[in-house]
Design an enzyme around this catalytic site. Sequence first.
Site: not given
Ligand code: AMP
Length: 353
Positions: A200, A197, A112
């Site tokens: 979002k 990945k 990042k």
């Molecule tokens: P975040 O979007 O980074 O706040 O992630 C929230 C949760 O969703 C965390 O446990 C991440 O590891 C999981 N997560 C986010 N994006 C993915 C993805 N593309 N595949 C699997 N898990 C995800």
Amino acid sequence: MTRVFSGVKPTGHLTLGNYLGAMRQWAGVDQHRADALFCIVDLHALTVEHDPARVRRLSRQAATLLLASELDPELCTVFVQSHVDEHARLSYLLECVATDGEMRRMIQYKEKAARERGRGGSVRLSLLTYPVLMAADILAYGTDEVPVGDDQAQHVELARDLAVRFNQRYGHTFVVPRATLPPVSARVMNLQEPTSKMGKSDDSGPGIVYLLDEPEVVRKKVMRAVTDSGTEVVYDRESRPGVANLLEILAACSGGDPERLCDGYASYGALKKDVAQAVVEALRPVQARHRELCADPAYVEGVLRDGAEKARGMARPTVDAAYRAIGLLPPVSEPESGPAAGAGSGAAPGAAR
Ligand code: AMP
Ligand code: TRP
């Protein structure tokens, strides 16, 4: 009972990756078998450039979507991180246990920070210290297990290291947590770029399925997913990442094993059609419940208020204990007024331990 803690950052609209990699496991499994807390980690959304109104809006939306994905406030605690001061209080202590080298080794920081610098921007100091705040989120609650996607494994490892180090230096204070990854779809990949990945915060919309995408939009995105050269449907993450991602999404949405599912398909087109349908079906109940909850914002607010109060009560004793253990002088409590207080004892000796 096992204590489970996990969180989601309000940095963008929640995606199919969040759902399959995390939320579905929280609702389907974790809240039933453990004493679980799920947190909208809004302080973490401030580590990169942000719009205040958007963070507020996304925090509310994330809370609503967590409840829509069937987290039940009777079974678990759902709350917003900034409503509980203990996270920031503990984070500072853990900064005094972590090293800067350790922080600079974090993969997500490196990625990042490089991206930010590449755009000519500056890197917020909080982006570097963010994994320490995440460790505080986890350790404040005596967490045993942290269900996350595999992109977060390194951060949970850091939380473990900090817990062990703190305990060794200052006496046993923290439970040492561990990450638990979902069996499939630990990492849902971007449909347009299957080697990265589905995140979002990325702005490449066509490769990301959002939880609130209409069925037609979901279908379009899946049908346009990048597949690999070749025509045969085989499961091979290395050489056929696009098809492997589709097979994993299908397996996660409708059951089965990606290795075996590929046998049922003669073409990429047929596979995509089934994946699209499976995703639409998986999202349908979440979207329906989301609509209901949007019509009742007072309910969501009530859940967050009660959740924060419960969370505060759980975190406080551990964080207070950490303050004592590390050598900070406890505040002297006000002597009670009235004749009994004047009779000589003053502050209770226990309070000045
Ligand atoms: P975040 O979007 O980074 O706040 O992630 C929230 C949760 O969703 C965390 O446990 C991440 O590891 C999981 N997560 C986010 N994006 C993915 C993805 N593309 N595949 C699997 N898990 C995800
Ligand atoms: N860093 C996590 C992510 O980007 C979110 C998070 C913050 C978290 N604090 C946490 C996850 C504590 C689990 C436990 O996805």
